[in-house]
Write a protein that holds these residues in place. Structure first.
Motif, mmCIF file in Angstrom:
data_model
loop_
_atom_site.group_PDB
_atom_site.id
_atom_site.type_symbol
_atom_site.label_atom_id
_atom_site.label_comp_id
_atom_site.label_asym_id
_atom_site.label_seq_id
_atom_site.Cartn_x
_atom_site.Cartn_y
_atom_site.Cartn_z
ATOM 1 N N PHE A 22 0.853 -1.188 0.000
ATOM 2 C CA PHE A 22 0.000 0.000 0.000
ATOM 3 C C PHE A 22 0.891 1.241 0.000
ATOM 4 C CE2 PHE A 22 0.217 -1.733 4.315
ATOM 5 C CZ PHE A 22 0.762 -0.682 5.031
ATOM 6 N N THR A 23 0.281 2.371 -0.327
ATOM 7 C CA THR A 23 1.031 3.618 -0.506
ATOM 8 C C THR A 23 0.837 4.540 0.686
ATOM 9 O OG1 THR A 23 0.799 3.460 -2.908
ATOM 10 C CG2 THR A 23 1.384 5.616 -2.009
ATOM 11 N N VAL A 24 1.944 5.101 1.161
ATOM 12 C CA VAL A 24 1.927 6.124 2.209
ATOM 13 C C VAL A 24 2.749 7.302 1.690
ATOM 14 C CG1 VAL A 24 2.503 6.702 4.589
ATOM 15 C CG2 VAL A 24 1.763 4.384 4.021
ATOM 16 N N GLY A 25 2.070 8.404 1.353
ATOM 17 C CA GLY A 25 2.780 9.533 0.752
ATOM 18 C C GLY A 25 3.403 9.110 -0.562
ATOM 19 N N ASP A 26 4.716 9.288 -0.677
ATOM 20 C CA ASP A 26 5.437 8.879 -1.879
ATOM 21 C C ASP A 26 6.060 7.497 -1.727
ATOM 22 O OD1 ASP A 26 4.867 11.313 -3.135
ATOM 23 O OD2 ASP A 26 6.659 12.274 -2.317
ATOM 24 N N ASN A 27 5.733 6.796 -0.676
ATOM 25 C CA ASN A 27 6.362 5.514 -0.374
ATOM 26 C C ASN A 27 5.399 4.354 -0.602
ATOM 27 O OD1 ASN A 27 8.880 6.655 1.114
ATOM 28 N ND2 ASN A 27 7.154 7.612 2.160
ATOM 29 N N THR A 28 5.952 3.242 -1.077
ATOM 30 C CA THR A 28 5.205 1.985 -1.143
ATOM 31 C C THR A 28 5.657 1.100 0.009
ATOM 32 O OG1 THR A 28 4.959 2.082 -3.543
ATOM 33 C CG2 THR A 28 4.713 -0.067 -2.497
ATOM 34 N N PRO A 60 -2.911 2.945 8.676
ATOM 35 C CA PRO A 60 -2.773 4.282 9.277
ATOM 36 C C PRO A 60 -1.593 4.400 10.245
ATOM 37 C CG PRO A 60 -5.031 3.455 9.460
ATOM 38 C CD PRO A 60 -4.179 2.305 9.071
ATOM 39 N N GLY A 61 -0.976 3.266 10.587
ATOM 40 C CA GLY A 61 0.155 3.303 11.512
ATOM 41 C C GLY A 61 1.457 3.722 10.879
ATOM 42 N N PHE A 62 1.511 3.828 9.544
ATOM 43 C CA PHE A 62 2.703 4.317 8.850
ATOM 44 C C PHE A 62 2.539 5.806 8.549
ATOM 45 C CE2 PHE A 62 3.167 -0.198 8.051
ATOM 46 C CZ PHE A 62 4.545 -0.385 8.137
ATOM 47 N N HIS A 63 3.588 6.565 8.762
ATOM 48 C CA HIS A 63 3.541 8.012 8.583
ATOM 49 C C HIS A 63 4.690 8.466 7.686
ATOM 50 C CE1 HIS A 63 0.933 7.760 12.098
ATOM 51 N NE2 HIS A 63 1.912 7.146 12.740
ATOM 52 N N ASP A 64 4.365 9.334 6.723
ATOM 53 C CA ASP A 64 5.391 9.976 5.906
ATOM 54 C C ASP A 64 5.761 11.280 6.608
ATOM 55 O OD1 ASP A 64 7.115 10.573 3.863
ATOM 56 O OD2 ASP A 64 5.573 11.288 2.484
ATOM 57 N N ALA A 115 10.911 10.775 5.908
ATOM 58 C CA ALA A 115 11.130 9.366 6.198
ATOM 59 C C ALA A 115 9.808 8.675 6.452
ATOM 60 C CB ALA A 115 12.044 9.208 7.404
ATOM 61 N N LEU A 116 9.759 7.416 6.076
ATOM 62 C CA LEU A 116 8.608 6.584 6.387
ATOM 63 C C LEU A 116 8.799 6.035 7.790
ATOM 64 C CD1 LEU A 116 6.007 5.266 5.254
ATOM 65 C CD2 LEU A 116 7.444 3.325 4.574
ATOM 66 N N VAL A 117 7.847 6.344 8.667
ATOM 67 C CA VAL A 117 7.984 6.018 10.087
ATOM 68 C C VAL A 117 6.832 5.125 10.514
ATOM 69 C CG1 VAL A 117 8.098 6.976 12.426
ATOM 70 C CG2 VAL A 117 9.176 8.195 10.524
ATOM 71 N N TRP A 118 7.177 4.087 11.281
ATOM 72 C CA TRP A 118 6.145 3.197 11.793
ATOM 73 C C TRP A 118 5.699 3.632 13.183
ATOM 74 C CZ3 TRP A 118 2.264 0.204 11.548
ATOM 75 C CH2 TRP A 118 1.892 -0.615 12.601
#
Length: 411
Positions: A274-280, A309-313, A344-347
């Motif tokens: 799934f996609t979070v911001g510019d990250n897969t 929703p637990g991943f944040h850009d 950064a992609l943050v968990w």
């Protein structure tokens, strides 16, 4: 020459010498101040503010053991249940596949060599039926490519093809088991042990943490990732085989392997993107010990929806943000700014700590690197951003230099 004349000449010579000394001293002073290094200016630093994110609110099942991880993130992100070593049923076949592919590589889109099945493979078929294991048809003399044989093993979860492929690759089941033991040790999977090729044995065991790492290896293998994502395949002689993973295509699920025995219960090693911001994000998870696959699949779908929703850009720095300044003794001022943006992609609520450092400066041009921002996210590797001069710091010029010899000497 009269005495008075001699005195007059001596006085004139002394006067000329004095003037020369003054001139020479002045020239030396100007030269010294012009060439002397200017004093260094220490940076005044503004440290980055602490960054915090909300914790993930995960929906875990009330049964068994579960864990999730993600490609690019070390270890397990979160887990539920005892996390013990337990039987893993047909998820064992993913170890079988990885070990065989280590010995017999297969690339993305490749078919691999042809494998001819013999009477010995027919005997394996009947042995698996006697064990009440899952099978796919086999006929002596039939040929399948390596990829087709893997599809027969993994999609319908055919125990006989797991055994036949292991013998094809290593000469015997014992040869395979020895190779698997070495492979597990080489990949630091110390809590995983396989007693067979299919997982029908309750002695083929693992932990959720190790299974997450095995899942990461599967999705990182191009050919294997392609195979476990297939809903079905049409194979020579065998016909159509259907993937036992009924979650494929739901919530982005694209793998990996089901498992079911009376001892292990209903199990699934799964992956989804799934996609979070510019990250897969490539999520890998495992759920063990369900009563039924229907119950298990509903629980996994709920878990995946709660994970996203637990991943944040997270924006760590914006280009041009001020993190300090230099102020010289002769009045030049320049801010210290971030040279580029960083995110950064943050968990979940992983802690984010940042620090800024800059060197002492004499002179510099706008855009010169003068320091660094460093952000540490949880236990991951630091993310760094160069710091640069926003404006040039130029030489103070001769007037200031001649008026401040003490400062030059200190420099």
């Amino acid at each position: 020459m009269s005495p008075s004349r001699r005195v007059t000449l001596r006085r004139r010579r002394l006067a000329v010498a004095s003037v020369l000394l003054v001139v020479l001293g002045g020239v030396g002073y100007v030269g010294a101040t012009a060439l002397a290094p200017v004093p260094e200016s220490a940076a005044t630093i503004v440290q980055p503010a602490a960054l915090t994110q909300p914790a993930a609110a995960l929906v875990w099942p009330t049964f068994g053991e579960s864990a999730i991880g993600a490609v690019g993130f070390p270890g397990v992100l979160a887990s539920s249940g005892e996390q013990d070593t337990v039987p893993i049923a047909s998820i064992t076949k993913m170890v079988t596949a990885l070990v065989i592919l280590d010995a017999k590589p297969l690339g993305a889109g490749e078919d691999g060599p042809a494998i001819t099945f013999t009477d010995a493979d027919v005997d394996i078929y009947y042995e698996v039926i006697a064990e009440n294991g899952s099978v796919a048809p086999v006929v002596a003399g039939m040929e399948l490519t390596q990829r087709q044989a893997f599809e027969a093993m993994l999609l319908p979860s055919a125990n006989n093809y797991a055994a036949s492929l292991a013998v094809w690759a290593f000469g015997s089941t014992d040869g395979y088991l020895a190779a698997a033991k070495t492979w597990l040790a080489d990949n630091s999977l110390s809590q995983t042990s396989v007693a067979d090729t299919s997982g029908i044995s309750s002695s083929s065991v693992s932990t959720p943490a190790d299974l997450v790492e095995i899942g990461k290896l599967v999705v990182g293998h191009p050919a294997l990732a392609e195979i476990v994502a297939l809903p079905s395949a049409v194979l020579p002689v065998i016909g159509t085989v259907t993937n036992t993973n009924k979650l494929l295509g739901r919530d982005g699920v694209d793998g990996i392997k089901t498992g079911t025995t009376d001892v292990a219960g209903a199990c699934l090693l799964f992956s989804t993107d799934f996609t979070v911001g510019d990250n897969t994000v490539t999520l890998v998870g495992v759920m063990l010990g369900g009563d039924t696959h229907s119950e298990l699949n509903s629980a996994i779908a709920a878990l995946i929806q709660s994970v996203q929703p637990g991943f944040h850009d997270v924006v760590l720095a914006e280009a041009g943000t001020v993190y300090g300044s230099y102020r010289t003794q002769w009045g030049d001022v320049s801010d210290i700014v971030a040279a580029r943006a960083a995110s950064a992609l943050v968990w979940s609520d992983s802690p984010i700590s940042g620090s800024a450092t800059a060197t002492d400066l004499q002179l510099g041009r706008a855009g010169d690197d003068v320091g660094e921002l460093s952000f540490t996210i949880g236990t991951g590797s630091p993310v760094t951003v160069p710091l640069e001069l926003q404006d040039s710091v130029t030489d103070p010029g001769p007037a200031w230099r001649m008026g401040h010899p003490g400062e030059l000497a200190a420099g």
